[in-house]
Design an enzyme around this catalytic site. Sequence first.
Site, PDB file in Angstrom:
ATOM      1  N   ARG A   1      14.196   1.314 -10.143  1.00 18.35           N
ATOM      2  CA  ARG A   1      13.734   1.680  -9.083  1.00 18.35           C
ATOM      3  C   ARG A   1      12.367   0.623  -9.053  1.00 18.35           C
ATOM      4  O   ARG A   1      11.316   0.443  -7.967  1.00 18.35           O
ATOM      5  CB  ARG A   1      12.682   3.123  -8.878  1.00 18.35           C
ATOM      6  CG  ARG A   1      14.087   3.835  -9.254  1.00 18.35           C
ATOM      7  CD  ARG A   1      13.572   4.970  -9.300  1.00 18.35           C
ATOM      8  NE  ARG A   1      14.565   6.555  -8.963  1.00 18.35           N
ATOM      9  CZ  ARG A   1      14.190   7.106  -8.003  1.00 18.35           C
ATOM     10  NH1 ARG A   1      13.207   7.161  -6.772  1.00 18.35           N
ATOM     11  NH2 ARG A   1      15.142   8.240  -7.085  1.00 18.35           N
TER      12      ARG A   1
ATOM     13  N   TRP B   1       5.223   2.648  -9.938  1.00 20.57           N
ATOM     14  CA  TRP B   1       4.839   1.993  -9.165  1.00 20.57           C
ATOM     15  C   TRP B   1       3.132   2.393  -8.378  1.00 20.57           C
ATOM     16  O   TRP B   1       3.344   3.011  -7.632  1.00 20.57           O
ATOM     17  CB  TRP B   1       5.824   1.322  -7.675  1.00 20.57           C
ATOM     18  CG  TRP B   1       5.499   0.009  -6.879  1.00 20.57           C
ATOM     19  CD1 TRP B   1       4.338  -0.487  -6.341  1.00 20.57           C
ATOM     20  CD2 TRP B   1       6.061  -1.074  -7.459  1.00 20.57           C
ATOM     21  NE1 TRP B   1       4.177  -1.267  -5.774  1.00 20.57           N
ATOM     22  CE2 TRP B   1       5.134  -2.230  -6.611  1.00 20.57           C
ATOM     23  CE3 TRP B   1       7.487  -1.327  -8.067  1.00 20.57           C
ATOM     24  CZ2 TRP B   1       5.911  -3.637  -6.588  1.00 20.57           C
ATOM     25  CZ3 TRP B   1       7.353  -2.838  -7.958  1.00 20.57           C
ATOM     26  CH2 TRP B   1       6.840  -3.362  -7.931  1.00 20.57           C
TER      27      TRP B   1
ATOM     28  N   ASN C   1       6.351  12.322  -6.563  1.00 22.29           N
ATOM     29  CA  ASN C   1       7.551  11.364  -5.984  1.00 22.29           C
ATOM     30  C   ASN C   1       5.961  11.610  -4.303  1.00 22.29           C
ATOM     31  O   ASN C   1       6.535  12.304  -4.004  1.00 22.29           O
ATOM     32  CB  ASN C   1       8.221  11.026  -6.211  1.00 22.29           C
ATOM     33  CG  ASN C   1       8.554  10.229  -7.460  1.00 22.29           C
ATOM     34  OD1 ASN C   1       7.686   9.956  -8.263  1.00 22.29           O
ATOM     35  ND2 ASN C   1       9.836  10.458  -7.485  1.00 22.29           N
TER      36      ASN C   1
ATOM     37  N   GLU D   1      18.236  -3.989  17.062  1.00 17.49           N
ATOM     38  CA  GLU D   1      18.612  -3.669  15.498  1.00 17.49           C
ATOM     39  C   GLU D   1      19.502  -2.327  15.745  1.00 17.49           C
ATOM     40  O   GLU D   1      20.719  -1.916  14.619  1.00 17.49           O
ATOM     41  CB  GLU D   1      17.515  -2.950  14.897  1.00 17.49           C
ATOM     42  CG  GLU D   1      17.545  -2.192  13.539  1.00 17.49           C
ATOM     43  CD  GLU D   1      17.921  -3.369  12.796  1.00 17.49           C
ATOM     44  OE1 GLU D   1      18.391  -2.708  11.640  1.00 17.49           O
ATOM     45  OE2 GLU D   1      18.264  -4.731  12.969  1.00 17.49           O
TER      46      GLU D   1
ATOM     47  N   LYS E   1      23.201  -2.891  13.651  1.00 15.74           N
ATOM     48  CA  LYS E   1      23.634  -1.488  13.246  1.00 15.74           C
ATOM     49  C   LYS E   1      25.540  -1.086  13.253  1.00 15.74           C
ATOM     50  O   LYS E   1      26.040  -0.973  12.073  1.00 15.74           O
ATOM     51  CB  LYS E   1      23.050  -0.922  12.896  1.00 15.74           C
ATOM     52  CG  LYS E   1      21.610  -0.884  12.213  1.00 15.74           C
ATOM     53  CD  LYS E   1      22.223  -0.960  10.903  1.00 15.74           C
ATOM     54  CE  LYS E   1      21.187  -2.186   9.705  1.00 15.74           C
ATOM     55  NZ  LYS E   1      20.938  -3.533  10.345  1.00 15.74           N
TER      56      LYS E   1
ATOM     57  N   GLU F   1      28.039  -3.795  12.853  1.00 14.69           N
ATOM     58  CA  GLU F   1      28.005  -4.903  11.048  1.00 14.69           C
ATOM     59  C   GLU F   1      28.755  -3.430  11.018  1.00 14.69           C
ATOM     60  O   GLU F   1      29.611  -4.337   9.341  1.00 14.69           O
ATOM     61  CB  GLU F   1      26.493  -4.559  10.768  1.00 14.69           C
ATOM     62  CG  GLU F   1      25.633  -5.474  10.756  1.00 14.69           C
ATOM     63  CD  GLU F   1      24.683  -5.614  10.436  1.00 14.69           C
ATOM     64  OE1 GLU F   1      23.944  -5.998   9.492  1.00 14.69           O
ATOM     65  OE2 GLU F   1      23.810  -4.134   9.693  1.00 14.69           O
TER      66      GLU F   1
ATOM     67  N   HIS G   1      19.678  -7.744  35.354  1.00 12.30           N
ATOM     68  CA  HIS G   1      19.813  -9.616  35.565  1.00 12.30           C
ATOM     69  C   HIS G   1      21.630  -9.895  34.762  1.00 12.30           C
ATOM     70  O   HIS G   1      20.973 -11.291  34.683  1.00 12.30           O
ATOM     71  CB  HIS G   1      18.054 -10.778  34.708  1.00 12.30           C
ATOM     72  CG  HIS G   1      17.244 -10.121  35.356  1.00 12.30           C
ATOM     73  ND1 HIS G   1      16.824 -10.362  36.925  1.00 12.30           N
ATOM     74  CD2 HIS G   1      16.354  -9.287  35.325  1.00 12.30           C
ATOM     75  CE1 HIS G   1      15.968 -10.354  37.697  1.00 12.30           C
ATOM     76  NE2 HIS G   1      15.545  -9.080  35.909  1.00 12.30           N
TER      77      HIS G   1
ATOM     78  N   LYS H   1      25.400  -9.102   1.102  1.00 12.20           N
ATOM     79  CA  LYS H   1      23.533  -8.453   1.373  1.00 12.20           C
ATOM     80  C   LYS H   1      22.607  -9.442   1.460  1.00 12.20           C
ATOM     81  O   LYS H   1      21.865  -9.784   2.314  1.00 12.20           O
ATOM     82  CB  LYS H   1      23.800  -7.543  -0.002  1.00 12.20           C
ATOM     83  CG  LYS H   1      21.968  -6.902  -0.467  1.00 12.20           C
ATOM     84  CD  LYS H   1      22.064  -5.568   1.033  1.00 12.20           C
ATOM     85  CE  LYS H   1      20.647  -4.929   0.550  1.00 12.20           C
ATOM     86  NZ  LYS H   1      21.041  -4.164   1.911  1.00 12.20           N
TER      87      LYS H   1
END
Length: 609
Positions: free
Chosen positions: A27, A74, A98, A481, A485, A488, A504, A604
């Site tokens: 992670r 982190w 978290n 986007e 998706k 894809e 147009h 990826k």
Amino acid sequence: MCGIIGIVGKEEVAQRLVDGLRRLEYRGYDSAGIATLDHGKIERVRAEGKLINLDEKLKTDKPRGTTGIGHTRWATHGGPTERNAHPHASATVAVVHNGIIENYGELKAELQQRQYRFETDTDTEVVVHLVTDNLKQGMAPLDAANAAFDRLEGAYALAVIFANENNLMVGVRNGPPLAVGYGEGEMYLASDSYALAPMTKKISFLEDGDRVHVTCEGVTVYDRAGNTLKRPIRITAQSGATTSKGEYRHFMLKEIHEQPSVIADTLNSFVNPATLQITLPPEIVEALDSASRITLVACGTAFYACMVAKYWFEQVARIPCEIDVASEFRYREAPMPQGGLAIFVSQSGETVDTLEALRYCKRQGQTILSIVNTIESTIERESDLVLHTLAGPEIGVASTKAFTTQLTTLACLALSVSAEKKSQSTEALGAMAEALRHLPALVTKVLKDCVAPIEKIAADIAEARDVLYLGRGLMYPIALEGALKLKEISYIHAEGYAAGEMKHGPIALIDQDVPVVTIAPADALFEKTASNVQETIARGGQVLLFSDQPGINKLAEKCRWSVVMPQAHSFITPILYVIPAQLLAYYVAVCKGTDVDQPRNLAKSVTVE
């Protein structure tokens, strides 16, 4: 990014906690620690840096006990120091966390008035003092924890242990994941079931809002009102891989649902929730402030993040900004301004087109800032400055949480440079920062409220051969986007358009067999988008509307489908409104039976031109 593990057991737990944390290293983290109940007393060992540093400290200071919690952190809210490392504790309670506590500032001020002293820079410490205060008022440990949970706002997962309570651990999930592990005479909590793989294969996954009371004999899961809940126990088949899908059918779905947590982690690394101030490394602030022009370069989904950022940098920060697709950028031999800043956005940090564009900009004398998700990547190593998006490993090829953390990072950059240049009023900047603070909770709400209706709608969309997406202003890149998706992972032909461009040309494609996904919060541009929707409906188009309640009230009755989104400040709507677009693509792909996580012909990280 952070990892949690907890054990209520019958054997010494210190080393077992560390072993569990080691399985969560993927992670990303920069400090770690454990706390155990040693003869009923809370004992902690924490260390800055990697787990090897914690191991070294445990050689000479190894707490005993059969109950304990551990954490990899982190650095987000507060620097990567031992002082800020989890677990946080008082004499009576220890906590690992978290996520983000949105109302941290108000709670801290209240506790300081009651003479509680804060020793860290984290938001987590308020939980320690809230529970401690409840215990001082005579509450039983379980009641003290639940009363504290009742005060919290935001997206968070917590595990709590108490002095002199060797057979008790309390947890809560509100956004970030938390799993329960079932052993023989002992029980576990963890943020990732992979951490528990050596100890048990019997796992149940808590749902948002769940609270859990853990003892050696078993667990009780209940809601805020105290009603007992049943969560199915699953038998996992963990491998040596560093990640697992958990209770999710696909990595993509898991990663969509991780977004409240990773957005919170990313925000915590930039935003002080007490002051709502954006804090960036001074060299990055200086580079942004002195830039004569910003050039943003990326590929694919990351390029759409740059498109959104162009609006932010120009509208909010008032800095001229150019965006380019990396694969085309260097071939047009663009002249670069003296004193310019070039920002490169990449999930992997290894995309060759982006890397070559970076090298071109270096030759042109630009300062290079990279925004990457993978630590020590080539793009990072060749940059002058770097910011990490704290999305964690993204296994699904179609980017989801990497995209929203890229947007979160870019939003913080825009606000930071605006504050430096005083291009917006203090009130306007404060409202945008406040909106960012609430973003993880809003994303959690979208995931809670929108999955069921979108899954139902997806069955209809899956029948289409072509789908159009419309958006205006900040929603235009989100339309692009969303279409990407769908292409894809479902292999349906889909295109995104600026809503004003519909007449147009693209309007010629409209008929009753072409769904038109319209992404339109009720902002200043809504009425213009609504007119484009009317044009679509008049030609037999089947419209799916994503909007908030005011927009739904005005337009939904004329649309075939609609999904209600929460109302939000327009500054954060690009991040919020991409979530339903991701969900729609996912459930359409599931309906069509495609390979969601590894769609054909895609990889990826693209390391060849």
